[in-house]
Scaffold this motif. Sequence first.
Motif, PDB file in Angstrom:
ATOM      1  N   VAL A  44      40.682  46.242  39.493  1.00 18.93           N
ATOM      2  CA  VAL A  44      40.881  45.668  38.165  1.00 18.93           C
ATOM      3  C   VAL A  44      42.376  45.509  37.919  1.00 18.93           C
ATOM      4  N   SER A  45      42.781  44.368  37.381  1.00 16.21           N
ATOM      5  CA  SER A  45      44.180  44.130  36.986  1.00 16.21           C
ATOM      6  C   SER A  45      44.187  43.593  35.558  1.00 16.21           C
ATOM      7  N   ILE A  46      45.138  44.070  34.774  1.00 20.54           N
ATOM      8  CA  ILE A  46      45.298  43.601  33.400  1.00 20.54           C
ATOM      9  C   ILE A  46      46.770  43.214  33.190  1.00 20.54           C
ATOM     10  N   TYR A  47      47.016  41.982  32.740  1.00 16.61           N
ATOM     11  CA  TYR A  47      48.391  41.549  32.487  1.00 16.61           C
ATOM     12  C   TYR A  47      48.369  40.489  31.389  1.00 16.61           C
ATOM     13  N   GLN A  48      49.582  40.277  30.840  1.00 16.75           N
ATOM     14  CA  GLN A  48      49.725  39.312  29.749  1.00 16.75           C
ATOM     15  C   GLN A  48      50.347  38.031  30.284  1.00 16.75           C
ATOM     16  N   SER A  49      49.742  36.920  29.923  1.00 13.27           N
ATOM     17  CA  SER A  49      50.274  35.599  30.287  1.00 13.27           C
ATOM     18  C   SER A  49      50.428  34.801  29.001  1.00 13.27           C
ATOM     19  N   GLY A  50      51.660  34.734  28.547  1.00  9.01           N
ATOM     20  CA  GLY A  50      51.901  34.081  27.265  1.00  9.01           C
ATOM     21  C   GLY A  50      51.263  34.883  26.155  1.00  9.01           C
ATOM     22  N   SER A  51      50.421  34.224  25.356  1.00 17.83           N
ATOM     23  CA  SER A  51      49.744  34.910  24.269  1.00 17.83           C
ATOM     24  C   SER A  51      48.333  35.346  24.644  1.00 17.83           C
ATOM     25  N   THR A  52      48.016  35.298  25.942  1.00 22.26           N
ATOM     26  CA  THR A  52      46.679  35.663  26.432  1.00 22.26           C
ATOM     27  C   THR A  52      46.752  36.900  27.316  1.00 22.26           C
ATOM     28  N   LEU A  53      45.838  37.825  27.095  1.00 20.56           N
ATOM     29  CA  LEU A  53      45.704  38.991  27.968  1.00 20.56           C
ATOM     30  C   LEU A  53      44.676  38.654  29.038  1.00 20.56           C
ATOM     31  N   VAL A  54      45.094  38.723  30.302  1.00 24.38           N
ATOM     32  CA  VAL A  54      44.227  38.358  31.424  1.00 24.38           C
ATOM     33  C   VAL A  54      43.679  39.629  32.084  1.00 24.38           C
ATOM     34  N   VAL A  55      42.348  39.668  32.230  1.00 22.10           N
ATOM     35  CA  VAL A  55      41.687  40.781  32.918  1.00 22.10           C
ATOM     36  C   VAL A  55      41.051  40.231  34.188  1.00 22.10           C
ATOM     37  N   GLU A  56      41.586  40.623  35.341  1.00 21.85           N
ATOM     38  CA  GLU A  56      41.043  40.182  36.631  1.00 21.85           C
ATOM     39  C   GLU A  56      40.229  41.328  37.243  1.00 21.85           C
ATOM     40  N   VAL A  57      38.975  41.050  37.558  1.00 23.64           N
ATOM     41  CA  VAL A  57      38.094  42.075  38.138  1.00 23.64           C
ATOM     42  C   VAL A  57      37.605  41.619  39.506  1.00 23.64           C
ATOM     43  N   ASP A  58      37.419  42.586  40.361  1.00 20.68           N
ATOM     44  CA  ASP A  58      36.813  42.355  41.677  1.00 20.68           C
ATOM     45  C   ASP A  58      35.562  43.233  41.733  1.00 20.68           C
ATOM     46  N   GLU A  59      34.395  42.637  41.566  1.00 22.57           N
ATOM     47  CA  GLU A  59      33.160  43.394  41.442  1.00 22.57           C
ATOM     48  C   GLU A  59      32.751  44.045  42.769  1.00 22.57           C
ATOM     49  N   ASN A  60      32.196  45.263  42.635  1.00 20.74           N
ATOM     50  CA  ASN A  60      31.631  45.920  43.810  1.00 20.74           C
ATOM     51  C   ASN A  60      30.456  45.104  44.336  1.00 20.74           C
ATOM     52  N   ALA A  61      30.203  45.245  45.628  1.00 27.35           N
ATOM     53  CA  ALA A  61      29.097  44.516  46.246  1.00 27.35           C
ATOM     54  C   ALA A  61      27.758  45.071  45.766  1.00 27.35           C
ATOM     55  N   THR A  62      26.737  44.254  45.879  1.00 29.64           N
ATOM     56  CA  THR A  62      25.360  44.681  45.588  1.00 29.64           C
ATOM     57  C   THR A  62      24.709  45.178  46.865  1.00 29.64           C
ATOM     58  N   ILE A  63      23.988  46.288  46.762  1.00 31.56           N
ATOM     59  CA  ILE A  63      23.298  46.845  47.930  1.00 31.56           C
ATOM     60  C   ILE A  63      22.038  46.021  48.187  1.00 31.56           C
ATOM     61  N   ASN A  64      21.941  45.453  49.377  1.00 31.91           N
ATOM     62  CA  ASN A  64      20.764  44.678  49.752  1.00 31.91           C
ATOM     63  C   ASN A  64      19.633  45.602  50.211  1.00 31.91           C
ATOM     64  N   GLU A  65      19.896  46.448  51.205  1.00 33.76           N
ATOM     65  CA  GLU A  65      18.909  47.399  51.717  1.00 33.76           C
ATOM     66  C   GLU A  65      19.622  48.684  52.130  1.00 33.76           C
ATOM     67  N   VAL A  66      18.872  49.786  52.142  1.00 34.96           N
ATOM     68  CA  VAL A  66      19.356  51.073  52.628  1.00 34.96           C
ATOM     69  C   VAL A  66      18.487  51.471  53.807  1.00 34.96           C
ATOM     70  N   PHE A  67      19.113  51.740  54.954  1.00 38.20           N
ATOM     71  CA  PHE A  67      18.390  52.083  56.174  1.00 38.20           C
ATOM     72  C   PHE A  67      18.787  53.480  56.645  1.00 38.20           C
ATOM     73  N   PHE A  68      17.871  54.094  57.435  1.00 34.98           N
ATOM     74  CA  PHE A  68      18.130  55.395  58.047  1.00 34.98           C
ATOM     75  C   PHE A  68      17.852  55.283  59.540  1.00 34.98           C
ATOM     76  N   GLU A  69      18.735  55.858  60.331  1.00 32.96           N
ATOM     77  CA  GLU A  69      18.566  55.840  61.785  1.00 32.96           C
ATOM     78  C   GLU A  69      18.661  57.268  62.320  1.00 32.96           C
ATOM     79  N   GLY A  70      17.773  57.616  63.260  1.00 33.71           N
ATOM     80  CA  GLY A  70      17.833  58.912  63.928  1.00 33.71           C
ATOM     81  C   GLY A  70      17.097  60.032  63.217  1.00 33.71           C
ATOM     82  N   ASN A  71      16.541  59.774  62.041  1.00 30.55           N
ATOM     83  CA  ASN A  71      15.838  60.824  61.295  1.00 30.55           C
ATOM     84  C   ASN A  71      14.390  60.939  61.760  1.00 30.55           C
ATOM     85  N   LYS A  72      13.986  62.160  62.085  1.00 34.15           N
ATOM     86  CA  LYS A  72      12.615  62.442  62.497  1.00 34.15           C
ATOM     87  C   LYS A  72      11.986  63.493  61.593  1.00 34.15           C
TER      88      LYS A  72
END
Length: 813
Positions: A93-121
Amino acid sequence: MRGFSRLLSLVRVAILAVTVAVTGGGVFIAGSLATASVAQAAVVSAISVHGNTRMDSDTVKSFLTIEPGKPFSNADIDASLKALFATGLFADVSIYQSGSTLVVEVDENATINEVFFEGNKRLKDAQLTGMIQSRARGIFSPDTVASDIDIIEEAYSRVGLGDAVLSSEVVPLANNRVNIVFKVNEGGKTKIRTVTFVGNNAFREARLREVMSTKRSNLLSWLRNDDIYDPDKLAADEEKLRRFYFNNGYADFQILSASAVLDEVTNEYNITITVDEGTKYTFENIAIESTLAGVDSDSLYSLLETKPGKTYSAEKVENSIIALTEAVAAQGFAFVDVVPRGNRNFNSSTIDVTYLIDQGARTYIERIIIVGNDMTRDYVIRREFDISEGDAFNQVFVQKSKKRLEGLGLFERVDVSTRQGSSADRVVVVVRVAEKASGDFSVGGGFSSSSGALGEISFTEKNFMGRGQLLRISGSFGEAEENYRLSFTEPYFLGYRLSAGFDIGRNSQGDTDSRRYSSTTTYGSIRFGVPITDESKISVFYTYNDSSTDIDDDRLDPGKALEAGEDSTQGNAKGELSAALAPPSSPTDWTRSGFGYAWNYNTLDNQVTPREGMRLELTQTAFGAGGDATYVSTEVKGQIFATLSEDFDFVGMLQGRAGAQTVFGGSSGYRTLDNFFQGGRSIRGFSNNGFGPRDPATGDALGGMYYWNATAEMNFPAPFLPESYGVRGAFFADAGALWGVDSTGSSAIKAANGGMTSSKLGDINDDAMRASIGASIIWNSPFGPLRFDYAEPIVRKKYDDLRRFSFGMSTSF
């Protein structure tokens, strides 16, 4: 890439912050890791959000402490940054002022598609998925993944795989999605080599280890999984040991230390528990004192379980507190507080107990929170509480409810705690449960000299669909008998502490050797039960059954077998069915319809392996509400268990049963097939229907209108075997008698065998006692309790049918 982006943002913020400080410019810039310096307040006219794809701009703005048209400072930017990162939705997240506007730049976390397990018995995917926080279609967070790894490692440690190694891999996908892969190297199983005690003198190590759930490893541990070191389980075992000693007179008992040392070479734990047993006490002076006006202390003494001269027991003190609290609360004192005060007399090894009855704190229950019930529904647990949200809080009633929950047999562990509510006079009750297997699958069998192999099978679920309902399906089968039964019980009918249930079934039996007859009965019943106290209840029921008998037409004349000199010990293999069992004495079609009641009293300390307590049952059924039968059937049963030697763990049991049939409305309302029949279930060494009155011409068992039987048994730990195998031995003696053939059946036999001498008719009036002695092996196997009985009849008749060996088995899943 995420880390590199954060680094660039940090560098950019640092350079611009220096520029701001040097030039005194009015531009505020903050990065995800920067700490804003103090500057003069500024005002913006608008806020613009960039980079958001899933979350709308207004939602992002709602986390900011900055508003258009209002002054803000670097501290406000810091607070806004922290609020946005705290959501866990953004990688940067970045927050800065540009002229009379406050700019909030966000980089969203990824969405989890699937959760897998390997080697578990050992732990399956479904189990692991239920433990972790990362979920498909959820938001990816590196911190959450790290926490999930710790959770999985802890779970493996609790199943004896403490050497399991966990790692994770994040696989990027299109559209800002990722797959998470948890990789498991389970390693070898950690076992328990020894469980030893130091300082125990009153009880042997083997007896103390039986109290514990943690067991030593043995050849069958892979089936039980009870040889796994778990710190929480060991802590629970420590509490079990305390309760055991406190209930057996040792009020000063302490566990000085409990250590578990891992031998890394063998990958086995050695557990050592050091105890200080203290002195064994008995109760001496018992008193009740009350500060509440209107409470008569003298009238309360009958409620106490603590009696002078008896061994001290913390459980009896607790039960007495509950009884006093309930009695005083019933008089209108909702906030009563009963506190026991003990005074030890060290010279005489006695304890004086005074129960102080006083006004308690005026505290109310704000909420009841239930945790750990994955299968059991909340209301099944809540209904065991006599108190609910908004009621006066009383710790005694809470503990009573805890005992009820433990008595359901659905939970491995029940913990009840309290915490401060929203105000000083409010508490929150937290109930934590650990569920256990509630299903039971049982099989059994035996061998009869006349009926051959016998088998039994049943399925029982004590928590059907998580509703606390009891479902049982059972069947037994052999060459001469088949039984099938379905039972269902709802313990809280219509939300009240009133049980309701039904039973339906079908019973078929006949003569194995000659195939002369078979009888089939279809039955059903509806029942309702209500508790009288915590130990006793009474039930009322209606029952109906319809019986039909098929008789082989190919039969000899009455009495021909004896006339030909055949021995009745072999029966009349090709002869006619006894006149008492055939029409008209016993009609082939017969219905019974009646109402009855049953009273039960149960104080056993353990329903599976009792050591103390008793169980009583009285049942009466009056047939005559329609149907053909008009008689009253009465049966009474009783069992008493007592520990004969704590040191050697000898447990004694006495059991008695008796029954009587009383005919009313004339002999036409009773037939011989309604008699009691006795055998292997009552006196071991005899087959089902193996003794009692018989038709001297055909050898058929006639049963009797009256019976009694008794058993004396002593069981003990099996010598030369570790207690972790769960094997015990037993010696027993059984005795009993069955007599009283109904008048119609007796007359039919005499009429059919008119030429017979009185000595030949003597078997009809057989009222002689039978007895047997024997030995048993009782094994609490990984499949459930398994019992082998061998009995030798010592009092018998020559025509009795014997079955010396029998076994039974049950298993939990």
